[in-house]
Design a protein around this motif. Structure first.
Motif, PDB file in Angstrom:
ATOM      1  N   ARG B 352      -9.932   2.187  -0.665  1.00  0.00           N
ATOM      2  CA  ARG B 352     -11.140   1.659  -1.321  1.00  0.00           C
ATOM      3  C   ARG B 352     -10.797   0.435  -2.171  1.00  0.00           C
ATOM      4  NH1 ARG B 352     -16.010   3.881  -2.713  1.00  0.00           N
ATOM      5  NH2 ARG B 352     -15.339   5.997  -2.166  1.00  0.00           N
ATOM      6  N   GLU B 353      -9.726   0.554  -2.950  1.00  0.00           N
ATOM      7  CA  GLU B 353      -9.340  -0.540  -3.841  1.00  0.00           C
ATOM      8  C   GLU B 353      -9.078  -1.825  -3.062  1.00  0.00           C
ATOM      9  OE1 GLU B 353      -5.752   0.295  -6.010  1.00  0.00           O
ATOM     10  OE2 GLU B 353      -5.480  -1.815  -6.565  1.00  0.00           O
ATOM     11  N   HIS B 354      -8.365  -1.681  -1.941  1.00  0.00           N
ATOM     12  CA  HIS B 354      -7.947  -2.911  -1.252  1.00  0.00           C
ATOM     13  C   HIS B 354      -9.009  -3.451  -0.316  1.00  0.00           C
ATOM     14  CE1 HIS B 354      -4.096  -3.170  -3.138  1.00  0.00           C
ATOM     15  NE2 HIS B 354      -3.981  -1.853  -3.013  1.00  0.00           N
ATOM     16  N   VAL B 355      -9.991  -2.617   0.051  1.00  0.00           N
ATOM     17  CA  VAL B 355     -11.170  -3.189   0.714  1.00  0.00           C
ATOM     18  C   VAL B 355     -11.894  -4.071  -0.298  1.00  0.00           C
ATOM     19  CG1 VAL B 355     -13.468  -2.661   1.625  1.00  0.00           C
ATOM     20  CG2 VAL B 355     -11.485  -1.391   2.461  1.00  0.00           C
ATOM     21  N   GLU B 356     -12.032  -3.540  -1.484  1.00  0.00           N
ATOM     22  CA  GLU B 356     -12.756  -4.304  -2.512  1.00  0.00           C
ATOM     23  C   GLU B 356     -12.044  -5.597  -2.861  1.00  0.00           C
ATOM     24  OE1 GLU B 356     -13.253  -1.459  -5.647  1.00  0.00           O
ATOM     25  OE2 GLU B 356     -14.743  -0.320  -4.484  1.00  0.00           O
ATOM     26  N   LYS B 357     -10.731  -5.518  -2.969  1.00  0.00           N
ATOM     27  CA  LYS B 357      -9.961  -6.715  -3.331  1.00  0.00           C
ATOM     28  C   LYS B 357      -9.730  -7.636  -2.141  1.00  0.00           C
ATOM     29  CE  LYS B 357      -7.073  -4.794  -7.057  1.00  0.00           C
ATOM     30  NZ  LYS B 357      -5.736  -4.199  -7.286  1.00  0.00           N
ATOM     31  N   ALA B 358     -10.029  -7.154  -0.927  1.00  0.00           N
ATOM     32  CA  ALA B 358      -9.744  -7.924   0.298  1.00  0.00           C
ATOM     33  C   ALA B 358      -8.295  -8.418   0.282  1.00  0.00           C
ATOM     34  CB  ALA B 358     -10.715  -9.090   0.461  1.00  0.00           C
ATOM     35  N   THR B 359      -7.395  -7.494   0.003  1.00  0.00           N
ATOM     36  CA  THR B 359      -5.988  -7.850  -0.166  1.00  0.00           C
ATOM     37  C   THR B 359      -5.382  -8.404   1.134  1.00  0.00           C
ATOM     38  OG1 THR B 359      -5.804  -6.070  -1.776  1.00  0.00           O
ATOM     39  CG2 THR B 359      -3.736  -6.961  -0.869  1.00  0.00           C
ATOM     40  N   LYS B 360      -4.808  -9.567   1.033  1.00  0.00           N
ATOM     41  CA  LYS B 360      -4.169 -10.197   2.189  1.00  0.00           C
ATOM     42  C   LYS B 360      -2.652 -10.165   2.008  1.00  0.00           C
ATOM     43  CE  LYS B 360      -3.793 -14.478   4.840  1.00  0.00           C
ATOM     44  NZ  LYS B 360      -4.492 -15.683   5.305  1.00  0.00           N
ATOM     45  N   VAL B 361      -2.005  -9.289   2.743  1.00  0.00           N
ATOM     46  CA  VAL B 361      -0.533  -9.194   2.680  1.00  0.00           C
ATOM     47  C   VAL B 361      -0.007  -8.929   4.088  1.00  0.00           C
ATOM     48  CG1 VAL B 361      -0.329  -8.342   0.301  1.00  0.00           C
ATOM     49  CG2 VAL B 361      -0.701  -6.721   2.170  1.00  0.00           C
ATOM     50  N   ALA B 362       1.268  -9.160   4.261  1.00  0.00           N
ATOM     51  CA  ALA B 362       1.914  -8.703   5.492  1.00  0.00           C
ATOM     52  C   ALA B 362       1.784  -7.193   5.560  1.00  0.00           C
ATOM     53  CB  ALA B 362       3.381  -9.108   5.496  1.00  0.00           C
ATOM     54  N   THR B 363       1.670  -6.644   6.768  1.00  0.00           N
ATOM     55  CA  THR B 363       1.544  -5.180   6.826  1.00  0.00           C
ATOM     56  C   THR B 363       2.829  -4.508   6.372  1.00  0.00           C
ATOM     57  OG1 THR B 363       1.920  -5.307   9.219  1.00  0.00           O
ATOM     58  CG2 THR B 363      -0.354  -5.050   8.460  1.00  0.00           C
ATOM     59  N   ARG B 364       3.980  -5.199   6.483  1.00  0.00           N
ATOM     60  CA  ARG B 364       5.192  -4.574   5.920  1.00  0.00           C
ATOM     61  C   ARG B 364       5.060  -4.445   4.403  1.00  0.00           C
ATOM     62  NH1 ARG B 364       9.945  -9.022   5.063  1.00  0.00           N
ATOM     63  NH2 ARG B 364       8.610 -10.852   4.936  1.00  0.00           N
ATOM     64  N   LYS B 365       4.419  -5.433   3.784  1.00  0.00           N
ATOM     65  CA  LYS B 365       4.190  -5.372   2.340  1.00  0.00           C
ATOM     66  C   LYS B 365       3.162  -4.277   2.027  1.00  0.00           C
ATOM     67  CE  LYS B 365       4.386  -6.660  -1.962  1.00  0.00           C
ATOM     68  NZ  LYS B 365       5.612  -6.369  -2.742  1.00  0.00           N
ATOM     69  N   ALA B 366       2.128  -4.215   2.857  1.00  0.00           N
ATOM     70  CA  ALA B 366       1.135  -3.155   2.687  1.00  0.00           C
ATOM     71  C   ALA B 366       1.803  -1.792   2.778  1.00  0.00           C
ATOM     72  CB  ALA B 366       0.046  -3.289   3.756  1.00  0.00           C
ATOM     73  N   SER B 367       2.730  -1.680   3.723  1.00  0.00           N
ATOM     74  CA  SER B 367       3.453  -0.416   3.895  1.00  0.00           C
ATOM     75  C   SER B 367       4.231  -0.072   2.635  1.00  0.00           C
ATOM     76  CB  SER B 367       4.393  -0.547   5.099  1.00  0.00           C
ATOM     77  OG  SER B 367       5.313   0.509   5.142  1.00  0.00           O
ATOM     78  N   GLU B 368       4.840  -1.064   2.036  1.00  0.00           N
ATOM     79  CA  GLU B 368       5.581  -0.823   0.790  1.00  0.00           C
ATOM     80  C   GLU B 368       4.641  -0.304  -0.298  1.00  0.00           C
ATOM     81  OE1 GLU B 368       8.670  -3.486  -1.812  1.00  0.00           O
ATOM     82  OE2 GLU B 368       6.691  -4.329  -1.484  1.00  0.00           O
ATOM     83  N   MET B 369       3.448  -0.899  -0.356  1.00  0.00           N
ATOM     84  CA  MET B 369       2.483  -0.489  -1.370  1.00  0.00           C
ATOM     85  C   MET B 369       2.017   0.948  -1.111  1.00  0.00           C
ATOM     86  SD  MET B 369       0.496  -4.160  -1.294  1.00  0.00           S
ATOM     87  CE  MET B 369      -0.871  -3.812  -2.391  1.00  0.00           C
ATOM     88  N   VAL B 370       1.762   1.258   0.151  1.00  0.00           N
ATOM     89  CA  VAL B 370       1.349   2.618   0.509  1.00  0.00           C
ATOM     90  C   VAL B 370       2.471   3.604   0.193  1.00  0.00           C
ATOM     91  CG1 VAL B 370       0.663   4.124   2.402  1.00  0.00           C
ATOM     92  CG2 VAL B 370      -0.216   1.782   2.310  1.00  0.00           C
ATOM     93  N   LEU B 371       3.677   3.209   0.526  1.00  0.00           N
ATOM     94  CA  LEU B 371       4.823   4.075   0.257  1.00  0.00           C
ATOM     95  C   LEU B 371       4.975   4.352  -1.236  1.00  0.00           C
ATOM     96  CD1 LEU B 371       7.624   2.947   2.717  1.00  0.00           C
ATOM     97  CD2 LEU B 371       6.833   5.290   2.307  1.00  0.00           C
ATOM     98  N   GLY B 372       4.596   3.378  -2.023  1.00  0.00           N
ATOM     99  CA  GLY B 372       4.627   3.591  -3.475  1.00  0.00           C
ATOM    100  C   GLY B 372       3.751   4.782  -3.848  1.00  0.00           C
ATOM    101  N   VAL B 373       2.571   4.844  -3.243  1.00  0.00           N
ATOM    102  CA  VAL B 373       1.655   5.966  -3.495  1.00  0.00           C
ATOM    103  C   VAL B 373       2.265   7.272  -2.991  1.00  0.00           C
ATOM    104  CG1 VAL B 373      -0.633   6.916  -2.960  1.00  0.00           C
ATOM    105  CG2 VAL B 373      -0.352   4.440  -3.367  1.00  0.00           C
ATOM    106  N   ILE B 374       2.771   7.220  -1.775  1.00  0.00           N
ATOM    107  CA  ILE B 374       3.299   8.439  -1.145  1.00  0.00           C
ATOM    108  C   ILE B 374       4.503   8.982  -1.907  1.00  0.00           C
ATOM    109  CG2 ILE B 374       4.415   9.345   0.937  1.00  0.00           C
ATOM    110  CD1 ILE B 374       2.746   7.240   2.533  1.00  0.00           C
ATOM    111  N   ASN B 375       5.448   8.112  -2.192  1.00  0.00           N
ATOM    112  CA  ASN B 375       6.687   8.561  -2.827  1.00  0.00           C
ATOM    113  C   ASN B 375       6.462   9.051  -4.251  1.00  0.00           C
ATOM    114  OD1 ASN B 375       8.188   8.066  -0.524  1.00  0.00           O
ATOM    115  ND2 ASN B 375       8.744   5.983  -1.148  1.00  0.00           N
TER     116      ASN B 375
END
Lengths: 670, 670
Positions: B352-375
């Motif tokens: 939800r947050e990143h739809v709202e922010k329309a975050t533009k990143v490499a998907t590897r960077k997105a993965s890092e951000m998601v992993l932050g949540v998971i870990n």
């Protein structure tokens, strides 16, 4: 004579030191990477001193004759340090490496690709970048040299294979397979420099390894030395000792990554990114290099060119020895890889004979019979297997083994080392003088993938003999039964994948593998016996079209059954049942090579595919088959992994049967 | 008391020697292979003595509780010797291994597959057969034990990992990667028995190797010993010493392959074929085994069962310690791999947050951000990379490294060892207690193929983070640019392959990778930045359908553009151009996972694919795309290998552009 006049008499080049020469490399490297804003300065700057001594004092190359067969081979296994090679090529004077190419580093169409690419620039002996491939391929090159010496004499074949390898190369598993083979065969003219800088991408190598590399290489049978990689005389002494050893050599060169960069050297920061303008300025100061970017003083270039002049002299002497040698012509022919025309006539006669006899054998057995013809007709082929000789059936009568004691044989026991085998075959092919083939099970193409991809990328004629090609191998079970491997190989650009259906197609596919000299071939073969399927001998190599109508129908086709390899026989049985039981005219298309079929004209492809519904039959994954069967077709094959059982049980269990084909065809038609 | 009565008082089992016990194995092995008329008697007969001592005196197993978390792990790396394991299981009394299963060796549906198959029979810790996988996977198991000890205490976690490896396992490159990692991390409870019988399939190992294996393992940091593999006390002493070492251990067991077969032992003839009736009769005589096939005297079985009884006792004591431990529940939860529900809520919030922010990143960077949540939300995940941590972006804030000194971290520097990493992750997953993920470049999936296939075959939740997924990586060039790798992975049964198009799909695909606990996932990620493509947040995980209509048209579709990953953005641009410039209504379908799309209902698939012509767009090989684009569709992607240049230049060079999509669409429509 006054002082002034005296100085003018003294050649300026004598004042150029190896330090100056190495610094020229460092400057070119950092400037190239900076201009590209991408690249790896650390390794080239760290290994500049070793490379300088090697090229300045030892290496045998003639940049004006980059294909000279007796040149030393130089392999940059740590391919990310490509600017080291480009700088060397510019400095010693390869005509196709002007300074402008260094300025175009990593740009579209430049010879100076991100990693050294075989065929882009002269003198690049192989494509590197995937770590460990260089050292493993170099083993094949060094082996080729030993084999050619045995055949043609040391007077016309006598060169070294030098490798620069990094920590990554030595950590990769393929390096183990390579050094074990090299040590076993005592390939004494293989000399590996390890850029022992204690840094990898993540940081110090101590993050992930505690390996005693010297002990490890010694265990493999190498002569090992450790030196200061920035001490010119230590480097020279080590190379001299390595050249005189009767074993392959590892020279551990303790170096500082990014050497010369005062604030960044010794850290992973120099590995894979430009140094940046301010650090580059600091380097210029630190190494006393006041020159503009990409500018190297003439006297330094002149000194570098001495190496090329030495090489040119050596080549001229070699030409004299070639003229005097009774084997000069033989070497020339070997290097050109010229196959005798008679070979292809014999293969034609082989096909005629076995059409007449309707020989029913496993295609691996057919391959062995064909290889008997080939190996009798030419010495170019060098056979081998990754310890599955009597399963792959890759040895033919009269072939002797290559052993540490004798290189007069032409069969190599590669050991249980699929990856090392594939890389060594790349090296044999790249070196010249040989058409290597080697066997393993198709499922273990997995283990050789890294090197097989390089065969394709480099366009090398390496022939992979991959047997036990489906659930048809039976009891060994799912680990040994390939499912996705045909798709994996077919998706790889530049490989011809052949899956012959019978002894005749096997002969045809081998013929094609020999004729396609600009790419690797994979010949995929059955463990189980397969009937001969041709009705009559044809001069034409029908497999050369990739796919063809094996059984045409008298009436218009109601259905087309398309299959490869062992499933073609099943399709033929189904076609007979469809006609016999249901009066349904079913054509059978055999597709030994998708790549070659794809290369035919659209009209030919249409004539084969035709308008009737199509069923694809292959005991493998569906992926890719929709290209041929279309949206209304069906696929009969594997949905998942295989199982352990006798082969006939498995074909029934996975429903790859004439009965299922018949039922599917009737459904499609109605 | 007379002698007769005295004898009756003495338990018969005491008269059973380890030689009798080992001969029971030999007899069962040769009889199983003979009945199947297929299999490998040589290794099991050679290693029967070592296995007997290991199981009789040391191993900690409870056949009635085969999943007991604190059991010793026994890995038969030389998996062709599967009858050794089956015989052991029968003898120590696994309930699912009655004698009938040995009689059904290698038959369809039997638990006794040609090679040990994980999940077929209890107590098989992993699937083996492809050589070297066992030893490399065992490293992951031994690592898992160390990590769990650190977390939950030695009172409830304290077991060994035993491996039987053959010459093939040690020749394979993966063994190098494995032992370097094990030695570095000082995995002292890993004990490898090398069946040092000097024979491989082609003949004596001296055909292909001169490796000093003891020196090699010592170089890797192992404690090494060499023993007579047929001397029971030497075996026992060696195991005792190995168990007390602070380093992983190699025990070189000098053995005779096929030991017991008087005419064939010591030769490759015993390796992979039944001994034959007459030799089997000779064995019975030689080892004094007068019993019928598959018949083992009760007192020998009873003696074997002592090992199981010892294990059951140990398990009971462990249960007591578990009840007393403050960490018992934690261990139980870890073994069940239960993820907190809150994790998935947080991932929803992230989207939800990143739809709202329309975050533009490499998907590897997105993965890092998601992993932050998971870990943050779970300790189950164990991260790592094959020396590309800061390229794969696999480490998240606060994660500490696993080091030889401390196992309290949860990030592993696997080194430049893709294959070893994949196998170690299999071991971590198989052992239980962890969901491992690890990174490398997608192109280097090649190096990890052997172990990745086993992740799939064993249905293990291993998550591969594979970045730099196309020519979009730019300058590193064709060796680093995957082309065929998506096809290779998609063709492999049992893997979910995800190629997300933006940060939202990346979060969705990670969520799916966590939820699909019965299979590996490969998350394929871009190096380059990619726009966020969703118009609005949806609760639904749209990627869970595999493919979905990202941009629908108001009017009936004239064309459907289907793409994955970084090419979805290009397709969206093309759709805008088609509408804006040509009034052509073009829908865009994003296809993050072909496997999940294939699993949808035909009706859903039809609704996504629809009736208009379709163009597939992916910067990769075409193979497989015809399934989606149909006979009248088109494909825009790679025809061959990539090149070295900045990414935007490459997309233009290879014509993967909105302009080419527009032109192709217009041609297809007209």
């Amino acid at each position: 004579m006054n002082t002034q006049a005296l100085l003018q008499e003294m050649p300026e080049t004598e004042t150029v030191s190896e330090r100056d020469m190495a610094n020229a490399i460092r400057a070119l490297v950092m400037d190239s990477v900076q201009k590209a804003n991408s690249g790896h300065p650390g390794m080239p700057m760290g290994m500049a001193d070793v490379a300088t001594v090697l090229f300045n004092r030892f290496i045998k190359l003639d940049p004006l004759h980059p294909q000279w067969p007796d040149r030393d081979r130089f392999v940059l296994s740590a391919g990310h340090g490509s600017t080291l090679q480009y700088a060397l090529h510019y400095l010693i004077g390869y005509p196709d490496m002007p300074i402008e190419e260094l300025q175009r580093f990593r740009q579209l169409g430049a010879k100076t690709a991100g990693h050294p690419e075989y065929g882009h620039a002269q003198g690049i002996e192989m494509t590197t970048g995937p770590l460990g491939q260089g050292i493993a391929t170099a083993v094949g090159m060094a082996l080729a040299e030993r084999l050619l010496v045995q055949r043609f004499g040391e007077d016309i074949v006598d060169h070294h294979t030098y490798v620069i390898a990094g920590d990554g190369c030595l950590q990769e598993g393929i390096s183990h397979e390579a050094i074990d083979l090299a040590g076993h065969l005592r390939l004494s003219k293989l000399i590996v420099f390890w850029d022992n800088n204690s840094i990898s991408i993540d940081g110090p190598t101590s993050l992930s390894t505690s390996m005693d590399q010297l002990m490890r290489f010694e265990a493999a049978g190498f002569d090992v030395q450790e030196i200061d990689g920035h001490d010119y005389e230590e480097i020279a002494d080590a190379i001299a000792r390595a050249r005189s050893s009767d074993r392959p050599s590892l020279v551990s060169c303790r170096t500082i990554i990014g050497k010369g960069a005062p604030n960044l050297q010794g850290t992973e920061k120099t590995h894979g990114a430009p140094l940046g303008d301010s650090e580059i300025a600091a380097v210029r100061q630190a190494i006393d290099w006041p020159h503009q970017p990409f500018e190297v003083p003439e006297e330094i270039i002149e000194t570098w060119r001495d190496a090329a002049r030495r090489g040119a002299d050596e080549r001229r002497e070699w030409c004299v020895r070639m003229a005097a040698s009774p084997h000069g012509d033989d070497l020339r022919q070997a290097v050109l890889k010229q196959l005798p025309a008679s070979l292809f006539e014999e293969l034609g006669a082989f096909r005629r004979e076995h059409v007449e006899k309707a020989t029913k054998v496993a295609t691996r057995k057919a391959s062995e019979m064909v290889l008997g013809v080939i190996n009798n007709a030419t010495d170019l082929t060098i056979g081998g297997s990754a310890d599955l000789t009597h399963s792959n059936l890759t040895v033919t009568p009269g072939m002797r083994d290559v052993t540490p004691q004798s290189f007069s044989g032409r069969y190599i026991h590669y050991g249980i080392r699929e990856h090392g085998m594939a890389a060594a075959m790349n090296g044999l092919a790249l070196h010249g003088g040989f058409i290597p083939y080697g066997g393993t099970f198709l499922a273990f193409a997995d283990y050789a993938r890294g090197a097989m991809r390089l065969s394709a990328l480099m366009g090398q004629q390496v022939i992979y003999v991959m047997t036990h090609d489906s659930i048809g191998l039976g009891e060994d079970g799912p680990t040994h039964q390939p499912i996705e491997h045909l798709a994996m190989l077919r998706a790889t650009p530049g490989i011809n994948v052949f899956r012959p259906a019978d002894i005749i197609e096997t002969a045809e596919c081998w013929e094609l593998a020999l004729k396609y000299s600009d790419r690797p071939s994979v010949i995929v073969l059955s463990r189980q016996n397969l009937a001969m399927l041709r009705h009559a001998h044809a001069e034409e190599n029908r497999s050369s079209r990739g796919a063809y109508v094996l059984r045409e129908t008298a009436e218009p086709r109601a259905i087309t059954l398309m299959a490869t390899g062992s499933e073609v026989e099943i399709a033929c049985t189904a076609a007979d049942m469809l006609r016999g039981q249901y009066k349904i005219p079913a054509a059978v298309v055999s597709m030994p090579s998708w790549e070659l079929f794809e290369a035919q004209t659209p009209a030919y492809r249409r004539s084969v595919l035709a308008a009737a519904p199509r069923i694809g039959i292959e005991a493998a994954a569906r992926l890719g088959w929709d290209r041929w069967i279309g949206e209304k077709g069906a696929f009969i094959g594997m949905q998942g992994f295989g199982a352990s059982a006798p082969a006939p049980d498995l074909y029934r269990h996975f429903n790859i049967t004439p009965e299922n084909i018949v039922a599917t065809a009737r459904k499609l038609i109605n």
